[in-house]
Motif scaffolding. Sequence first.
Motif, PDB file in Angstrom:
ATOM      1  N   LYS A 156      47.647  25.324  37.370  1.00 22.54           N
ATOM      2  CA  LYS A 156      48.284  24.815  36.302  1.00 22.54           C
ATOM      3  C   LYS A 156      47.616  24.937  34.990  1.00 22.54           C
ATOM      4  CE  LYS A 156      50.416  20.103  35.438  1.00 22.54           C
ATOM      5  NZ  LYS A 156      50.584  18.791  36.063  1.00 22.54           N
ATOM      6  N   PRO A 157      46.151  24.768  34.809  1.00 19.73           N
ATOM      7  CA  PRO A 157      45.600  24.930  33.501  1.00 19.73           C
ATOM      8  C   PRO A 157      45.794  26.348  32.900  1.00 19.73           C
ATOM      9  CG  PRO A 157      43.998  24.000  35.154  1.00 19.73           C
ATOM     10  CD  PRO A 157      45.314  24.461  35.842  1.00 19.73           C
ATOM     11  N   TYR A 158      46.378  27.207  33.684  1.00 21.15           N
ATOM     12  CA  TYR A 158      46.324  28.518  33.179  1.00 21.15           C
ATOM     13  C   TYR A 158      47.842  28.774  32.578  1.00 21.15           C
ATOM     14  CZ  TYR A 158      42.803  30.404  36.230  1.00 21.15           C
ATOM     15  OH  TYR A 158      41.562  30.848  36.794  1.00 21.15           O
ATOM     16  N   VAL A 209      51.245  38.971  32.014  1.00 21.13           N
ATOM     17  CA  VAL A 209      50.178  38.773  31.313  1.00 21.13           C
ATOM     18  C   VAL A 209      49.082  38.365  32.530  1.00 21.13           C
ATOM     19  CG1 VAL A 209      51.097  38.405  29.114  1.00 21.13           C
ATOM     20  CG2 VAL A 209      50.808  36.584  30.506  1.00 21.13           C
ATOM     21  N   THR A 210      47.847  38.364  32.388  1.00 20.20           N
ATOM     22  CA  THR A 210      46.750  37.653  33.106  1.00 20.20           C
ATOM     23  C   THR A 210      45.940  36.822  32.033  1.00 20.20           C
ATOM     24  OG1 THR A 210      45.336  39.584  32.299  1.00 20.20           O
ATOM     25  CG2 THR A 210      46.181  39.753  34.359  1.00 20.20           C
ATOM     26  N   ASP A 211      45.729  37.145  30.758  1.00 20.84           N
ATOM     27  CA  ASP A 211      45.367  36.069  29.903  1.00 20.84           C
ATOM     28  C   ASP A 211      46.368  35.402  29.090  1.00 20.84           C
ATOM     29  OD1 ASP A 211      43.514  34.874  27.781  1.00 20.84           O
ATOM     30  OD2 ASP A 211      42.540  36.668  27.335  1.00 20.84           O
ATOM     31  N   PRO A 267      53.711  31.282  36.862  1.00 22.69           N
ATOM     32  CA  PRO A 267      53.065  32.027  37.664  1.00 22.69           C
ATOM     33  C   PRO A 267      53.950  33.086  38.382  1.00 22.69           C
ATOM     34  CG  PRO A 267      52.406  29.637  38.053  1.00 22.69           C
ATOM     35  CD  PRO A 267      53.762  29.767  37.110  1.00 22.69           C
ATOM     36  N   MET A 268      53.304  34.121  38.674  1.00 24.17           N
ATOM     37  CA  MET A 268      54.000  35.234  39.445  1.00 24.17           C
ATOM     38  C   MET A 268      53.488  35.490  40.827  1.00 24.17           C
ATOM     39  SD  MET A 268      57.129  36.195  38.694  1.00 24.17           S
ATOM     40  CE  MET A 268      57.380  37.676  39.602  1.00 24.17           C
ATOM     41  N   GLY A 286      45.294  34.998  38.855  1.00 26.53           N
ATOM     42  CA  GLY A 286      46.741  35.251  38.985  1.00 26.53           C
ATOM     43  C   GLY A 286      47.247  36.157  37.741  1.00 26.53           C
ATOM     44  N   LYS A 287      48.662  36.337  37.782  1.00 30.09           N
ATOM     45  CA  LYS A 287      49.343  36.966  37.012  1.00 30.09           C
ATOM     46  C   LYS A 287      50.779  36.210  36.597  1.00 30.09           C
ATOM     47  CE  LYS A 287      47.338  41.554  38.395  1.00 30.09           C
ATOM     48  NZ  LYS A 287      46.756  40.922  39.514  1.00 30.09           N
ATOM     49  N   PHE A 288      50.931  36.240  35.504  1.00 29.14           N
ATOM     50  CA  PHE A 288      51.961  35.323  35.024  1.00 29.14           C
ATOM     51  C   PHE A 288      53.261  36.238  34.157  1.00 29.14           C
ATOM     52  CE2 PHE A 288      48.004  33.360  35.272  1.00 29.14           C
ATOM     53  CZ  PHE A 288      48.132  32.174  35.888  1.00 29.14           C
ATOM     54  N   VAL A 289      54.098  35.607  33.869  1.00 32.16           N
ATOM     55  CA  VAL A 289      55.310  36.282  33.157  1.00 32.16           C
ATOM     56  C   VAL A 289      55.604  35.338  32.013  1.00 32.16           C
ATOM     57  CG1 VAL A 289      57.282  35.166  34.384  1.00 32.16           C
ATOM     58  CG2 VAL A 289      57.769  37.012  32.964  1.00 32.16           C
ATOM     59  N   MET A 290      55.564  35.946  30.847  1.00 33.53           N
ATOM     60  CA  MET A 290      55.831  35.128  29.596  1.00 33.53           C
ATOM     61  C   MET A 290      56.829  35.467  28.526  1.00 33.53           C
ATOM     62  SD  MET A 290      52.641  34.989  26.565  1.00 33.53           S
ATOM     63  CE  MET A 290      51.504  34.074  27.300  1.00 33.53           C
ATOM     64  N   ALA A 291      57.457  34.503  28.276  1.00 35.59           N
ATOM     65  CA  ALA A 291      58.502  34.922  27.173  1.00 35.59           C
ATOM     66  C   ALA A 291      57.782  34.525  25.720  1.00 35.59           C
ATOM     67  CB  ALA A 291      59.799  33.950  27.203  1.00 35.59           C
ATOM     68  N   LEU A 292      58.551  35.357  24.902  1.00 33.06           N
ATOM     69  CA  LEU A 292      57.876  35.484  23.319  1.00 33.06           C
ATOM     70  C   LEU A 292      58.646  34.965  22.476  1.00 33.06           C
ATOM     71  CD1 LEU A 292      55.090  36.547  22.989  1.00 33.06           C
ATOM     72  CD2 LEU A 292      56.291  37.659  24.895  1.00 33.06           C
TER      73      LEU A 292
END
Length: 428
Positions: free
Chosen positions: A133-135, A101-103, A146-147, A307-313
């Motif tokens: 960090k705030p992201y 994700v980005t958002d 963060p990735m 940046g771009k991030f990885v998220m678990a749902l």
Amino acid sequence: MKKKSLMKKIFLLLSVVMLFTLAACGPKPGSDQASGKKNVSLDFVWFSDGGEGDVMKGIIKDYEQANPNVKINLIEVAFKDLQTKLKTMVSGGKPPALSRVTDTGAFANQALDLTPYVGSADQFTQQFIDSLKPYYLINNKLVAAPMDVTANGLIYNKTLFNKAGVKVPTSPDNVWTWDEYMAALKQVTEKGGAKYGMVWDFTPHRWSTLLYQFGGSMISEDGTKATINSEAGIKATEMFKKLHTDGIMPTSVWLGGENPNNLFRSGTVAAHWAGNWMISNYKDITNFEWGVTYMPKGIQRSSVPGGKFVMALKGSGVEKESADFIKYLTTKDVNSKYNKESLFMSPRKDSSKLDYAFGKDMFEIFADELKNTSPLAANDWSRQILVTKFSTDLKNNLVEVISGKITAKDAMDKSAILIDKAISDASK
């Protein structure tokens, strides 16, 4: 005969007991025979900007070999379809295990809080640059990891600068002031033959770099009110107009929609105010030499982190396995491999210098820009849902300033009203 029949019954009975014993001791159905762990399948929604998808496939293959009970299914979508895909899966009660994700704010409520799985939120966040960090730490929840990280910076035409005899800063200790920078660009146009001193991407994100360098911000630190119309915001906007009225920048980009990338590639522009991803984009330029130097400073140095991030749902049923994979992806070795091979910048503090196949020194300059970035930049842009409510209008207000229709103060006051309304609407 009776003795043989009895012995046969005893033998059969012992055989049955032995079979039950082996079955009880052996692996359970649906488990990996070697480890005894249950077999799981993780759906991972993914989009690619370049070749990073192939890099991720290699990392997944390594992980699956080390964890034979885990199968990771990479579901590739176009970036423009990402949010729709995620919303459909979540609303349908079948969220994916993972997503790039980005958002982060858009799915913060559906995100798995990683805190219980990483041991300590403080220890986890300390691995990464502070400005990110705030992201991903939202309402004291680790909603993602963060990735890679992005930064705004200054790419310049070495050939034109050398022809004009203009030397660029080679150390963060001797960066230009804005007055020095503009004087250098004028010299490159007069003596080096550049048609324009610089081009600037047509986005509020890139423009805001100037805002932070002048000590301003769009939103107050506590997120309760607009601050874009402060003295710093007005001065940054006046400087932006001056760059156009003095002919340092062409009006064709912000007023006419001309592509700044194409202008820089033509070899007629001295510098491009852009993001670090342009290092990869420009590596095929052969008609002139180019490089990266330090941006000028106002009252301070600053870039803008992204940046771009990885998220678990939540609700995937494989939350622990998803968190384990995220921990693996964010380790120094794996994250460094991912960013090095993708020509991205690592968000890890201990991986700011990677042995890239191309542009190693350039990436280090971008990393230094991030290191010296105002925390207000992340405070603003991490509020991604809020920013989308006013960013287009902000861009239009800047266009009106450049075209001479309104003053810098009027533009920032108009923008502040929109920001305050967005904040008010979000609190209802």
